[in-house]
Design a protein around this motif. Structure first.
Motif, mmCIF file in Angstrom:
data_model
loop_
_atom_site.group_PDB
_atom_site.id
_atom_site.type_symbol
_atom_site.label_atom_id
_atom_site.label_comp_id
_atom_site.label_asym_id
_atom_site.label_seq_id
_atom_site.Cartn_x
_atom_site.Cartn_y
_atom_site.Cartn_z
ATOM 1 N N MET A 225 -11.364 12.296 29.129
ATOM 2 C CA MET A 225 -12.557 11.545 28.746
ATOM 3 C C MET A 225 -13.171 10.932 29.998
ATOM 4 O O MET A 225 -12.464 10.499 30.908
ATOM 5 C CB MET A 225 -12.231 10.438 27.738
ATOM 6 N N ASN A 226 -14.499 10.946 30.063
ATOM 7 C CA ASN A 226 -15.196 10.377 31.208
ATOM 8 C C ASN A 226 -15.836 9.036 30.840
ATOM 9 O O ASN A 226 -15.805 8.614 29.671
ATOM 10 C CB ASN A 226 -16.218 11.378 31.773
ATOM 11 N N PRO A 227 -16.409 8.314 31.809
ATOM 12 C CA PRO A 227 -17.021 7.006 31.529
ATOM 13 C C PRO A 227 -18.191 7.068 30.549
ATOM 14 O O PRO A 227 -18.568 6.039 29.980
ATOM 15 C CB PRO A 227 -17.485 6.536 32.915
ATOM 16 N N ASP A 228 -18.761 8.276 30.334
ATOM 17 C CA ASP A 228 -19.865 8.434 29.387
ATOM 18 C C ASP A 228 -19.381 8.666 27.957
ATOM 19 O O ASP A 228 -20.197 8.886 27.059
ATOM 20 C CB ASP A 228 -20.755 9.606 29.818
ATOM 21 N N GLY A 229 -18.064 8.618 27.754
ATOM 22 C CA GLY A 229 -17.523 8.814 26.419
ATOM 23 C C GLY A 229 -17.439 10.265 25.989
ATOM 24 O O GLY A 229 -17.180 10.551 24.818
ATOM 25 N N GLN A 230 -17.664 11.182 26.900
ATOM 26 C CA GLN A 230 -17.522 12.609 26.594
ATOM 27 C C GLN A 230 -16.054 13.001 26.721
ATOM 28 O O GLN A 230 -15.373 12.587 27.660
ATOM 29 C CB GLN A 230 -18.384 13.441 27.545
ATOM 30 N N MET A 231 -15.581 13.788 25.766
ATOM 31 C CA MET A 231 -14.172 14.160 25.739
ATOM 32 C C MET A 231 -14.003 15.673 25.798
ATOM 33 O O MET A 231 -14.927 16.424 25.475
ATOM 34 C CB MET A 231 -13.505 13.619 24.468
ATOM 35 N N ALA A 232 -12.807 16.097 26.213
ATOM 36 C CA ALA A 232 -12.497 17.527 26.249
ATOM 37 C C ALA A 232 -11.029 17.733 25.919
ATOM 38 O O ALA A 232 -10.178 16.895 26.241
ATOM 39 C CB ALA A 232 -12.818 18.115 27.615
ATOM 40 N N ALA A 233 -10.751 18.860 25.277
ATOM 41 C CA ALA A 233 -9.381 19.276 24.996
ATOM 42 C C ALA A 233 -9.177 20.676 25.566
ATOM 43 O O ALA A 233 -9.979 21.573 25.304
ATOM 44 C CB ALA A 233 -9.120 19.281 23.495
ATOM 45 N N VAL A 234 -8.131 20.844 26.361
ATOM 46 C CA VAL A 234 -7.869 22.114 27.050
ATOM 47 C C VAL A 234 -6.456 22.573 26.716
ATOM 48 O O VAL A 234 -5.509 21.773 26.765
ATOM 49 C CB VAL A 234 -8.034 21.952 28.578
ATOM 50 N N ALA A 235 -6.299 23.854 26.384
ATOM 51 C CA ALA A 235 -4.984 24.437 26.113
ATOM 52 C C ALA A 235 -4.809 25.692 26.948
ATOM 53 O O ALA A 235 -5.664 26.590 26.925
ATOM 54 C CB ALA A 235 -4.843 24.769 24.623
ATOM 55 N N LEU A 236 -3.698 25.757 27.700
ATOM 56 C CA LEU A 236 -3.431 26.865 28.608
ATOM 57 C C LEU A 236 -2.052 27.452 28.336
ATOM 58 O O LEU A 236 -1.141 26.732 27.952
ATOM 59 C CB LEU A 236 -3.451 26.386 30.070
ATOM 60 N N SER A 237 -1.910 28.756 28.572
ATOM 61 C CA SER A 237 -0.587 29.368 28.477
ATOM 62 C C SER A 237 -0.503 30.591 29.368
ATOM 63 O O SER A 237 -1.457 31.358 29.480
ATOM 64 C CB SER A 237 -0.273 29.768 27.042
ATOM 65 N N MET A 238 0.661 30.766 29.986
ATOM 66 C CA MET A 238 0.945 31.957 30.778
ATOM 67 C C MET A 238 1.859 32.922 30.039
ATOM 68 O O MET A 238 2.181 33.983 30.562
ATOM 69 C CB MET A 238 1.616 31.576 32.107
ATOM 70 N N HIS A 239 2.316 32.538 28.818
ATOM 71 C CA HIS A 239 3.270 33.396 28.118
ATOM 72 C C HIS A 239 2.895 33.572 26.647
ATOM 73 O O HIS A 239 3.720 33.920 25.822
ATOM 74 C CB HIS A 239 4.687 32.825 28.251
ATOM 75 N N SER A 240 1.637 33.287 26.327
ATOM 76 C CA SER A 240 1.139 33.559 24.977
ATOM 77 C C SER A 240 -0.368 33.782 25.064
ATOM 78 O O SER A 240 -1.072 33.061 25.768
ATOM 79 C CB SER A 240 1.449 32.414 24.015
ATOM 80 N N LYS A 241 -0.831 34.772 24.319
ATOM 81 C CA LYS A 241 -2.242 35.146 24.373
ATOM 82 C C LYS A 241 -3.091 34.142 23.589
ATOM 83 O O LYS A 241 -2.731 33.717 22.498
ATOM 84 C CB LYS A 241 -2.426 36.551 23.791
ATOM 85 N N GLN A 242 -4.209 33.761 24.176
ATOM 86 C CA GLN A 242 -5.220 32.964 23.494
ATOM 87 C C GLN A 242 -6.579 33.578 23.805
ATOM 88 O O GLN A 242 -6.750 34.204 24.853
ATOM 89 C CB GLN A 242 -5.255 31.517 24.002
#
Length: 335
Positions: A225-242
């Protein structure tokens, strides 16, 4: 960073590439599609450089990486070697007066990048990360739409990237000696697209990391989250396909982009009516051409803003902070 403009905007720049892997092959093909020829190539294994030059009709094969930097005819170096090797090569290239285009992840950490950015500025050279997201026409169109306020404020961004890599602990995906792990290899894309749609740098971050048997980051999730109240969700994997999917949720609608690292198509969905608007711009196949065209405009016309180095620095700061939190330091790395 500012560079002095040159009146020689018609000058043809001599590119040299370090490395002969997949990206180097794509780069020389893209240059040829632009009606140009690669000036020179160097590789740790000299025979591979010779074979590469024969395949693409490259005029010069350098005996060593150092010879590339010392050749006065080389204008810009494209560094495609593994990212754990970038920092020393970057330093040599910049000290020899070469403009520098570096594959992601541009460095291992912020200390390295900030030092190299300062050196490039001192030498009046263009330093940039070869991040496709900065250069695809689709993103330039989408940023304009978002900046216009037509969709209202960006509220939430979700980004996924997962690759299934076999458990070979010697390859670069898991090998700590080669700076392996999801964050620097694929997470850099996710965090770059997130940062590009945020008004300011995230300053609140929480994360989870699952290590591989070598201690590299095999999987990770993070909330920002940044000071402007904008949020993000990130999901990463090296051993499962997304799916390589990003969604930018705004007050009046959302933008969905598939295969986002080199995307040429997005769908904007109206929040009230559900009406869909398809945005198409550029071509996925020309991703490296767009990168190199922007790099040449930065060098020849002083349009350094196209390279978005400040965003690359922000992303690197996020990645360095996350790895510090995880205690995931590479062998010999200095933070």
């Amino acid at each position: 960073m500012e560079t002095s403009k040159t009146s020689e905007t018609t000058k043809v720049l001599n590119w040299a590439v370090l490395g002969t892997g997949v990206i180097a092959n794509q780069m020389v093909s893209a240059l040829q599609d632009m009606g140009r020829q690669l000036y020179g190539v160097a590789n740790r294994t000299h025979s591979k450089a010779v074979a590469f030059a024969e395949k693409y009709g490259v005029g010069k094969v350098f005996d060593s990486y150092e010879d590339v930097f010392e050749d006065p005819a080389v204008d810009v170096v494209y560094l495609t070697t593994p990212h754990n090797t970038h920092y020393p090569f970057m330093k040599m290239a910049l000290e020899h007066g070469k403009h520098l285009f570096v594959e992601k992840s541009i460095t291992l950490n912020s200390r390295e990048l900030e030092e190299m950015a300062a050196l490039a500025e001192e030498k009046h050279l263009v330093l940039a990360e070869a991040m496709t997201i900065w250069h695809m026409p689709l993103y330039k169109t989408l940023w304009e739409i978002v900046d216009s306020g037509a969709l209202g404020k960006v509220q939430m961004i979700t980004a996924n990237f997962g690759s299934f890599k076999e458990y070979d602990m010697n390859n670069r995906f898991f090998n700590m000696n080669l700076a392996g792990g999801a964050l620097l290899d694929i997470g850099v894309y996710a965090l770059s697209v997130v940062r590009s749609f945020m008004k300011s740098q995230p300053n609140q971050i929480s994360s989870q990391m699952l290590p591989s048997p070598t201690g590299s980051d095999e999987q990770a999730t993070m909330i920002l989250m940044n000071p402007d109240g904008q949020m993000a969700a990130v999901a990463l994997s090296m051993h499962s396909k997304q799916p390589k999917r990003v969604m930018i949720s705004c007050e009046k609608g959302y933008i969905e982009i598939m295969e986002y690292p080199r995307a040429d198509r997005a769908v904007i969905v109206d929040a009230e009516t559900g009406e869909q608007q398809v945005i198409e711009a550029g071509e996925t196949a020309k991703a490296l051409q767009y990168e190199m065209m922007d790099m040449e405009a930065a060098i020849l016309e002083g349009k350094t803003e196209r390279m978005r180095l400040s965003d690359s620095r922000d992303v690197m700061a996020l990645m360095t902070g996350l790895r510090k939190e995880w205690g995931m330091k590479y062998p010999g790395e200095i933070w």
